[in-house]
Scaffold this motif. Structure first.
Motif, mmCIF file in Angstrom:
data_model
loop_
_atom_site.group_PDB
_atom_site.id
_atom_site.type_symbol
_atom_site.label_atom_id
_atom_site.label_comp_id
_atom_site.label_asym_id
_atom_site.label_seq_id
_atom_site.Cartn_x
_atom_site.Cartn_y
_atom_site.Cartn_z
ATOM 1 N N THR A 1 -9.798 -6.151 6.805
ATOM 2 C CA THR A 1 -10.264 -5.300 8.085
ATOM 3 C C THR A 1 -8.974 -4.539 8.631
ATOM 4 O O THR A 1 -8.031 -5.547 8.590
ATOM 5 N N THR A 2 -9.144 -3.398 8.859
ATOM 6 C CA THR A 2 -7.940 -2.857 9.336
ATOM 7 C C THR A 2 -8.318 -1.497 10.320
ATOM 8 O O THR A 2 -9.740 -1.887 10.830
ATOM 9 N N ASN B 1 2.028 -2.979 10.447
ATOM 10 C CA ASN B 1 1.522 -3.077 10.247
ATOM 11 C C ASN B 1 -0.113 -4.436 10.308
ATOM 12 O O ASN B 1 -0.880 -3.849 10.020
ATOM 13 N N ARG B 2 0.634 -4.941 11.429
ATOM 14 C CA ARG B 2 -0.029 -6.370 10.157
ATOM 15 C C ARG B 2 0.276 -7.295 11.868
ATOM 16 O O ARG B 2 1.303 -7.347 12.292
ATOM 17 N N PRO B 3 -0.330 -8.412 12.433
ATOM 18 C CA PRO B 3 -0.612 -9.308 13.600
ATOM 19 C C PRO B 3 1.154 -9.807 13.427
ATOM 20 O O PRO B 3 1.767 -9.893 12.111
ATOM 21 N N GLU C 1 -1.807 8.929 13.532
ATOM 22 C CA GLU C 1 -2.085 7.653 13.478
ATOM 23 C C GLU C 1 -2.637 6.956 12.232
ATOM 24 O O GLU C 1 -2.296 7.197 11.067
ATOM 25 N N LYS C 2 -2.148 5.581 11.788
ATOM 26 C CA LYS C 2 -2.098 4.875 10.966
ATOM 27 C C LYS C 2 -3.153 3.586 10.866
ATOM 28 O O LYS C 2 -3.496 3.056 12.080
ATOM 29 N N ASP C 3 -3.089 3.215 9.553
ATOM 30 C CA ASP C 3 -4.075 2.232 9.156
ATOM 31 C C ASP C 3 -2.639 -0.023 9.795
ATOM 32 O O ASP C 3 -1.904 0.453 9.541
ATOM 33 N N PHE C 4 -3.523 -0.487 10.778
ATOM 34 C CA PHE C 4 -3.239 -2.380 10.737
ATOM 35 C C PHE C 4 -4.207 -2.669 10.243
ATOM 36 O O PHE C 4 -5.061 -2.670 10.867
ATOM 37 N N HIS C 5 -3.521 -3.573 9.926
ATOM 38 C CA HIS C 5 -4.433 -4.542 8.942
ATOM 39 C C HIS C 5 -4.737 -5.769 9.940
ATOM 40 O O HIS C 5 -3.756 -6.604 9.760
#
Length: 420
Positions: A240-241, A393-395, A231-235
Motif C-alpha cells: 500500500t502506498t 518514504n516509509r513509517p 508529490e511522491k509515494d509513501f509506502h
C-alpha cells in the motif's frame, strides 16, 4: 453523602517540524556545566529537573509500547511531559494506594525519591519550559475547572498553584453545554487554535476538570525550499502506498546509518532550544528498531554528532494522536484512581471522587520552514563526494526534545502521513 465523579482532561498541542534531541540520563551533564557558575540553589533546581526528565524518558518508552500494541496501523503522537505533569499534579490530592499507583505508574520510584522532590522538580521544569524565548514558542499550562458547589481542600488548591502554576476556574457543571464551551475555549486559546472542540461530552455530575496543555512552535535552523517539495509515494507497507508532498534538500545533515537499530538516524535543530530525532528503520525492521532502541543508544547519537552531506527527503504532514488514558494507563498499573475505590480525599474531604475520564490529544505539523511561513532561505556548501539518498518514504519514529531541560516534549511514529 451522594458520590460524584471527577472528570479529567489531559491534552497537548504541538506544532513541530524537525529537531535533534537528548534522552535523559547521560544527557544531563552538559546542562550542569552550563550552570557551573551559578549558586547552589540553581544547581539543585537543575538536578531536580533532570530527575524528572529521566522519568519522562522511561515513561515515553512505556507509553509508546502501549500505544503501539493498541494499533500498529495508526499514527502515534503524544506528549510525555503533558501526561505525566497532569498526573503528578493529581497525585497531590491522592492518598493511600491511589497515590502510590499514580506516581509509580508514571514511573517514579518512591523508595528512592522523596515525593516533595518530585513536585519541586516539576515546579522547576514548568518554570524553565515557560521561560520567554524570542526564537521558539513553547508554552505549557494547567487549568482546574471547579464546580461552583464544590468545596476543595485549601492546601490542594495552594499546592497546584505554587508547584504547577495551575489556575483555578469556577464553573457551573450543571450547565454542561456552557461548561464544555468554557473548557474548549480554554484549550483552543492555550493551543493557539490548534485543538478545537476537544470535549464532546460532559457529565452534569462532574465536580472538576483538569486541563493540561503544551504548545510548541518552532522554525528549522536549516529550512527546506518549498519549490523543491514534490508529490511522491509513501509506502505504508509492502502493498500500500499513498501520495504525499515530499520536501527535499541537498546539504549538510547530522545523519548516519545505525547498524544496531537497522535504521537511518537524523538529528535536526530548531532555532532556540529544541531538537528532534528522526529514526527511519530499514525495510521490514520497524519491530526490531522498536525493540532495540534505548536511552543509552539515543545518548550516543546526541553525544557524537557528525554532519555529512546528504540528499534528504522528508514528508510534509499534519497528524494527531488522541488517547483514552483510562485504557492506556490502566495497562501501566494506574487503575485505582479510575475506580470506586479511589481515594482523592486530598482534593475534597466532603465528596468521594474518582477520575471518570482522562483524555490526551497531541498535534504535529511538519513543513518546510517549521510551523510558520516566512521568507527564509538557507544555502550551504557541500563536499563534492556523492551524498547518500535518505528518503523518509516509509513509517518512521520522531522524538522532539527541549535541550535546556533534556525533557522529551513529543514522541511519535508516523505510519500514514495522510492520516489526520
Amino acid at each position: 453523602m451522594p458520590s460524584s465523579t471527577t472528570w479529567s482532561l489531559l491534552l497537548l498541542a504541538g506544532l513541530c517540524c524537525l529537531a535533534p534531541a537528548s534522552w535523559a540520563h547521560g544527557l544531563l551533564g552538559s546542562t550542569l556545566q552550563d550552570f557551573q557558575n551559578t549558586d547552589a540553589s540553581q544547581l539543585d533546581q537543575v538536578a531536580a529537573i533532570h530527575q524528572v526528565a529521566d522519568t519522562l524518558a522511561d515513561f515515553s518508552f512505556a507509553f509508546y509500547c502501549q500505544a503501539s500494541r493498541q494499533s500498529n496501523a495508526t499514527n502515534i503522537f503524544f506528549s510525555p511531559v503533558s501526561i505525566v505533569t497532569a498526573f503528578a499534579l493529581l497525585s497531590l490530592g491522592a492518598k493511600g494506594d491511589t497515590h502510590t499507583q499514580v506516581l509509580e505508574g508514571a514511573g517514579f520510584n518512591l523508595t528512592e525519591r522523596a515525593e516533595a522532590d518530585i513536585h519541586k522538580g516539576f515546579q522547576s521544569l514548568l518554570r524553565t519550559l515557560n521561560r520567554p524565548d524570542d526564537q521558539l514558542q513553547l508554552t505549557t499550562g494547567n487549568g482546574l475547572f471547579i464546580d461552583e458547589s464544590a468545596k476543595l481542600v485549601a492546601k490542594f488548591l495552594e499546592d497546584i498553584k505554587t508547584l504547577y502554576h495551575s489556575e483555578a476556574i469556577s464553573t457551573n457543571f450543571k450547565d454542561s453545554e456552557k461548561a464544555k464551551k468554557e473548557i474548549n475555549d480554554y484549550v483552543e486559546k492555550g493551543t493557539q487554535g490548534k485543538i478545537v472542540d476537544l470535549v464532546k461530552e460532559l457529565d452534569k455530575e462532574t465536580v472538576f476538570a483538569l486541563v493540561n496543555y503544551i504548545f510548541f512552535k518552532g522554525k528549522w535552523v536549516k529550512p527546506f525550499d518549498a519549490a523543491q517539495t514534490t508529490e511522491k509515494d509513501f509506502h505504508l507497507d509492502n502493498s500500500t502506498t499513498v501520495k504525499v508532498p515530499m520536501m527535499h534538500r541537498l546539504g549538510m545533515f547530522d545523519v548516519h546509518h545505525c547498524d544496531t537499530l537497522s535504521s537511518w538516524v537524523l538529528l535536526m535543530d530548531y532555532e532556540g532550544n529544541a531538537t528532534a530525532i528522526f529514526i527511519l528503520p530499514d525495510e521490514g525492521k520497524m519491530c526490531h528498531t522498536e525493540g532495540t532502541i534505548t536511552k543509552e543508544i539515543l545518548l550516543k547519537f546526541l553525544e557524537k554528532r557528525r554532519p555529512r552531506s546528504a540528499s534528504l527527503h522528508l514528508p510534509k504532514l499534519s497528524i494527531s494522536g488522541t488517547y483514552d488514558l483510562k485504557t492506556t494507563l490502566s495497562n501501566m498499573g494506574i487503575t485505582k484512581v479510575f475506580s470506586d475505590a479511589a481515594d482523592l480525599s486530598g482534593i475534597s474531604e466532603e465528596t468521594p471522587l474518582k477520575l471518570s475520564k482522562a483524555l490526551h490529544k497531541a498535534v504535529l505539523t511538519i513543513d518546510e520552514r517549521g510551523t510558520e511561513a516566512s521568507g527564509a532561505t538557507f544555502l550551504e556548501a557541500i563536499p563534492m563526494s556523492i551524498p547518500p539518498d535518505v528518503e523518509f518514504n516509509r513509517p518512521f519514529i520522531i522524538i522532539i526534545y527541549d535541550r535546556n531541560t533534556k525533557s522529551p516534549l513529543f514522541v511519535g511514529k508516523v505510519v500514514d502521513p495522510t492520516q489526520k
